[in-house]
Design an enzyme around this catalytic site. Structure first.
Site, PDB file in Angstrom:
ATOM      1  N   GLU A 138       3.007 -11.639 -12.739  1.00  0.00           N
ATOM      2  CA  GLU A 138       2.689 -10.263 -12.344  1.00  0.00           C
ATOM      3  C   GLU A 138       3.218  -9.261 -13.371  1.00  0.00           C
ATOM      4  OE1 GLU A 138       4.451  -9.902  -8.418  1.00  0.00           O
ATOM      5  OE2 GLU A 138       4.218 -12.057  -8.185  1.00  0.00           O
ATOM      6  N   ASP A 162      11.156 -17.439  -7.994  1.00  0.00           N
ATOM      7  CA  ASP A 162      10.860 -16.025  -7.739  1.00  0.00           C
ATOM      8  C   ASP A 162      11.753 -15.220  -8.675  1.00  0.00           C
ATOM      9  OD1 ASP A 162      10.611 -14.030  -4.653  1.00  0.00           O
ATOM     10  OD2 ASP A 162      10.136 -13.587  -6.759  1.00  0.00           O
ATOM     11  N   HIS A 202      -0.114  -8.038  -8.773  1.00  0.00           N
ATOM     12  CA  HIS A 202       0.485  -9.271  -8.241  1.00  0.00           C
ATOM     13  C   HIS A 202      -0.533 -10.415  -8.310  1.00  0.00           C
ATOM     14  CE1 HIS A 202       2.425 -11.948  -5.353  1.00  0.00           C
ATOM     15  NE2 HIS A 202       3.387 -11.094  -5.106  1.00  0.00           N
ATOM     16  N   ARG A 242      -4.192 -12.985   0.866  1.00  0.00           N
ATOM     17  CA  ARG A 242      -3.385 -13.963   0.107  1.00  0.00           C
ATOM     18  C   ARG A 242      -4.175 -14.463  -1.096  1.00  0.00           C
ATOM     19  NH1 ARG A 242       1.457 -13.960  -0.188  1.00  0.00           N
ATOM     20  NH2 ARG A 242       1.781 -14.186   2.062  1.00  0.00           N
ATOM     21  N   ARG A 286      -2.256  -1.800  -1.398  1.00  0.00           N
ATOM     22  CA  ARG A 286      -3.045  -3.043  -1.322  1.00  0.00           C
ATOM     23  C   ARG A 286      -3.729  -3.232   0.042  1.00  0.00           C
ATOM     24  NH1 ARG A 286       1.045  -8.294  -0.694  1.00  0.00           N
ATOM     25  NH2 ARG A 286       2.459  -7.367   0.848  1.00  0.00           N
TER      26      ARG A 286
HETATM   27  O1  TA6 Z   1       6.067 -11.282  -6.305  1.00  0.00           O
HETATM   28  C1  TA6 Z   1       6.904 -12.180  -5.638  1.00  0.00           C
HETATM   29  C2  TA6 Z   1       7.167 -11.658  -4.231  1.00  0.00           C
HETATM   30  O2  TA6 Z   1       7.880 -10.439  -4.266  1.00  0.00           O
HETATM   31  C3  TA6 Z   1       7.917 -12.743  -3.453  1.00  0.00           C
HETATM   32  O3  TA6 Z   1       9.259 -12.369  -3.215  1.00  0.00           O
HETATM   33  C4  TA6 Z   1       7.089 -12.872  -2.164  1.00  0.00           C
HETATM   34  O4  TA6 Z   1       7.521 -11.942  -1.206  1.00  0.00           O
HETATM   35  C5  TA6 Z   1       5.692 -12.552  -2.717  1.00  0.00           C
HETATM   36  O5  TA6 Z   1       5.919 -11.418  -3.547  1.00  0.00           O
HETATM   37  C6  TA6 Z   1       4.594 -12.399  -1.697  1.00  0.00           C
HETATM   38  O6  TA6 Z   1       4.765 -11.224  -0.966  1.00  0.00           O
HETATM   39  P1  TA6 Z   1       3.658 -10.926   0.185  1.00  0.00           P
HETATM   40  O7  TA6 Z   1       4.109  -9.644   0.790  1.00  0.00           O
HETATM   41  O8  TA6 Z   1       2.326 -10.830  -0.488  1.00  0.00           O
HETATM   42  O9  TA6 Z   1       3.722 -12.124   1.110  1.00  0.00           O
END
Ligand code: TA6
Length: 302
Positions: A272, A213, A170, A74, A100
């Site tokens: 992103e 989002d 991301h 995270r 990832r």
């Molecule tokens: O980039 C935004 C997103 O697609 C949100 O919808 C949320 O799912 C975020 O990514 C985090 O995703 P993750 O799989 O890292 O928890």
């Protein structure tokens, strides 16, 4: 996988680049040059820290981030590839692709004449799950660490058929307080609103008052994260990315996710550089695509 001593022997640079392994067996690359310091996890070739000298950390990492093999971390700058978000047809495939959480290799480390450090990571063929991705593609993550940060995600199609990929860097940025920052540079862009649904047009700067989002489409110009509390602007310059994703989970979603830490959402924003939804790219046989970005810092004009 090479041992730490082998990695340090082959790629370490005294007092500038070193490899270490944590209690979970995670391998990290630590960079400390005259311009900046950074840390990258070999899993996902994921930048988890970057701070130009004299600056507060620019990249946010959750205090609750778990470094567990095969699990997403995270924060930092996760590489979403070869799809963005949920897989279009296979619900059991990992969200944001497998890159990832896969183990990458480091293929090059060098001190540059301008004082920056360049690192090249590659996703080895053995890390491609053929049941999820039966295509002959290669992926490299090329980073330049200095007072600015450059990332170049390079996909090559070695197959005999075209291949379509979705992707994103991301990146989680550290901010003083999500409620006081503004994003400039997305004005009049069309975006897909994944919280409220539908397509909308961005009017003025982006500010944050709830879960946000969005996938902005066609935004090619620089984006500025204006942070009055930290008294700085983070400039995002990009190339090869037709989509820009903006995300903050806010309170309720943060609690559901469970790994952002208490009020962690207040101090992060994801901007992103991506090719997502209708912007996915199709690579012809033999073609190469670069998703390139540069992050730099400037003081907020008074
Ligand atoms: O980039 C935004 C997103 O697609 C949100 O919808 C949320 O799912 C975020 O990514 C985090 O995703 P993750 O799989 O890292 O928890």
């Amino acid at each position: 996988m090479e041992s730490i001593s082998e990695l340090n022997r082959r790629h370490g640079i005294p007092n500038q680049v070193s490899f270490c392994q944590d209690a979970n067996g995670f391998i990290h690359v630590d960079v400390n040059n005259p311009q900046a310091s950074a840390r990258i996890a070999l899993q996902g070739a994921q930048l988890t820290s970057w701070a130009p000298k004299g600056e507060e950390a620019v990249i946010w990492l959750s205090k609750e981030a778990s470094f567990l093999k095969g699990k997403s971390i995270r924060g930092g700058a996760p590489v979403c590839w070869p799809w963005f978000g949920p897989h279009e047809s296979q619900g059991d495939f990992p969200a944001h692709g497998f890159a990832r959480t896969a183990l990458w290799e480091i293929s090059g480390v060098e001190m540059q004449a301008d004082g920056t450090t360049r690192l090249v990571f590659r996703l080895p063929e053995t890390s491609f799950p053929t049941n999820q991705w039966p295509h002959a593609t290669t992926l490299e993550n090329r980073m330049t660490i200095g007072s600015h940060l450059e990332v170049d995600l390079v996909t090559r199609n070695l197959g005999s058929q075209p291949v379509t990929i979705g992707q994103a860097l991301h990146t989680y940025f550290q901010v003083g307080d999500i409620r006081t920052i503004r994003l400039l540079g997305l004005e009049e862009c069309v975006y897909l609103d994944k919280v409220e649904g539908g397509r909308k047009i961005q009017k003025g700067a982006v500010n944050f008052t709830q879960e946000t989002d969005r996938i902005y489409q066609g935004a090619m110009q620089d984006i500025l994260i204006e942070d009055p509390l930290m008294q700085r602007q983070i400039r995002i310059t990009k190339n090869g990315s037709a989509s820009t994703v903006v995300w903050n989970p806010w309170i309720e979603k943060s609690e559901k996710l469970g790994d952002l830490g208490d009020e962690g959402y207040l101090h992060m924003v994801c901007v992103e550089n991506a090719n997502a939804a209708e912007d996915r790219i199709t690579l012809a046989p033999g073609a190469e695509h670069h998703l390139w970005v540069r992050y730099s810092i400037a003081p907020v004009p008074r």
